[in-house]
Design an enzyme around this catalytic site. Structure first.
Site, mmCIF file in Angstrom:
data_model
loop_
_atom_site.group_PDB
_atom_site.id
_atom_site.type_symbol
_atom_site.label_atom_id
_atom_site.label_comp_id
_atom_site.label_asym_id
_atom_site.label_seq_id
_atom_site.Cartn_x
_atom_site.Cartn_y
_atom_site.Cartn_z
ATOM 1 N N ASN A 250 39.202 40.885 45.246
ATOM 2 C CA ASN A 250 39.825 40.673 43.946
ATOM 3 C C ASN A 250 40.518 39.316 43.928
ATOM 4 O OD1 ASN A 250 39.433 43.625 43.178
ATOM 5 N ND2 ASN A 250 40.700 43.780 45.000
ATOM 6 N N THR A 251 40.545 38.685 42.777
ATOM 7 C CA THR A 251 41.100 37.340 42.698
ATOM 8 C C THR A 251 41.414 36.987 41.249
ATOM 9 O OG1 THR A 251 39.742 36.592 44.555
ATOM 10 C CG2 THR A 251 40.696 34.895 43.186
ATOM 11 N N THR A 252 42.536 36.319 41.029
ATOM 12 C CA THR A 252 42.800 35.669 39.758
ATOM 13 C C THR A 252 42.878 34.172 40.028
ATOM 14 O OG1 THR A 252 43.974 37.562 38.817
ATOM 15 C CG2 THR A 252 44.439 35.394 37.857
ATOM 16 N N GLY A 291 42.917 37.165 46.286
ATOM 17 C CA GLY A 291 42.895 35.799 46.805
ATOM 18 C C GLY A 291 43.188 34.832 45.676
#
Length: 339
Positions: A250-252, A291
């Site tokens: 998962n990442t923004t 991340g």
């Protein structure tokens, strides 16, 4: 296309078709509409491989911009990491999507006639999200797609929703059955001469929260029609039952651009302030399963007052004030991405 209550399928990870199995051509999709902005010299372009779907978003600053990069969480994927950039590329495809940034740099190189003097180098940094858990193939944004996103970049308007780097972005992955789609968000604010533009690709483990503390995306229970805060799930699981295995990867990834001239120290603090503020709209944020990367850029066009004390009796225009304005703009972009 409306994406409300659209649950993301969670796919078992086995050998799957990828780029070589398709006759891929860049497409330029639309989803929830467009956001307009007034920021000369900053262009935004998106491109996708619809077969994924997956894509890339490019924030182009042809004149170049000083950059601070903040990286947090346990699963970061970035390239470039330059302190000065002519473009930022936000892409899907996990580590393989970093190839899109190479395509951006190659096209920038072409635009300067392949001149390779040290002071003529065209620099692009990039970051990626892991978007494979919600689709049935392993297609990734390659150099061709990154180039297409840069070539599509235009000034004054940007696509939002399931487009560009956010073509298969999702949120709320505490339970795989409760994942919801999100996408790309864009927001712009101007106060006087001060401008702030935020582009974010929202793919967090956590849920999305609005300014009324309501969960608006992620961890959606189709049986009850309700969204739960992850902390409630954790509390119920203690001493009773274990949670479902969370969705990994998962990442923004976010770019914030201001026209305010900031020192290197101020630019760093500006980036840290804005990235930290995003905890309000994404809960939890910066987890071991995320991340998250934020690129903070300044075009150095508007100077802060030399002596803030001259505005006696009023709030001063300082780097902290610009950071506060940008933090609200980032929350706007988060909610835009959540639909």
């Amino acid at each position: 296309m409306t994406t409300s209550h659209r649950l993301a399928p969670v796919i078992e990870m086995t050998a799957r078709p990828s780029n070589r199995d398709f006759d891929l051509n860049p497409s330029y999709g639309t989803d929830r509409g467009q956001v307009e902005y007034d920021f000369d010299g900053v262009l935004i372009g998106t491109a996708e491989y619809a077969e994924g779907p997956t894509g890339a978003t490019v924030i182009s600053v042809p004149a170049g911009a000083r950059t601070f990069i903040d990286r947090r969480g346990g699963a970061i994927g970035v390239t470039g990491l330059y302190a000065y950039n002519h473009a930022i590329c936000l892409a899907g495809g996990s580590v393989y999507g970093l190839a899109a940034t190479a395509g951006v740099e190659e096209t920038l190189f072409e635009r300067v006639g392949f001149r390779a003097g040290f002071d003529q180098l065209q620099l692009a940094s990039g970051a990626i999200i892991y978007d494979y858990s919600v689709r049935e193939n392993s297609i990734f944004p390659d150099a061709r797609l990154g180039s297409a996103a840069l070539r599509a970049a235009r000034q004054g308007v940007a696509e939002v929703g399931l487009v560009g780097g956010g073509a298969s972005a999702s949120a709320g992955k505490i339970d795989p059955a409760r994942v919801e789609m999100t996408g790309q968000g864009v927001a712009f604010r101007q106060i006087g001469d001060v401008k702030v533009l935020v582009v974010t690709v929202l793919n967090p483990y956590g849920v999305i929260v609005d300014r009324d503390n309501r969960i608006v995306r992620g961890n959606y229970d189709a049986a009850t029609g309700e969204r739960r805060h992850p902390s409630a799930d954790y509390e119920d699981a203690i001493g009773e039952s274990r949670l479902a295995d969370p969705v990994a990867g998962n990442t923004t990834i976010t770019t914030v651009v201001t026209n305010v001239r900031l020192s290197d120290v101020e630019l760093r603090q500006f980036g840290l302030q804005v990235h930290s503020s995003m905890h309000r709209g994404i809960q939890p944020f910066h987890t071991q399963l995320d991340g998250d990367t934020l690129f903070a850029l300044t075009t150095d066009e508007v100077s802060l007052p030399a002596d803030p004390a001259t505005s006696r009796g009023r709030l001063s225009l300082t780097a902290t004030a610009i950071g506060s304005m940008a933090s609200e703009t980032a929350w706007d972009a988060i909610l835009c991405a959540a639909g």
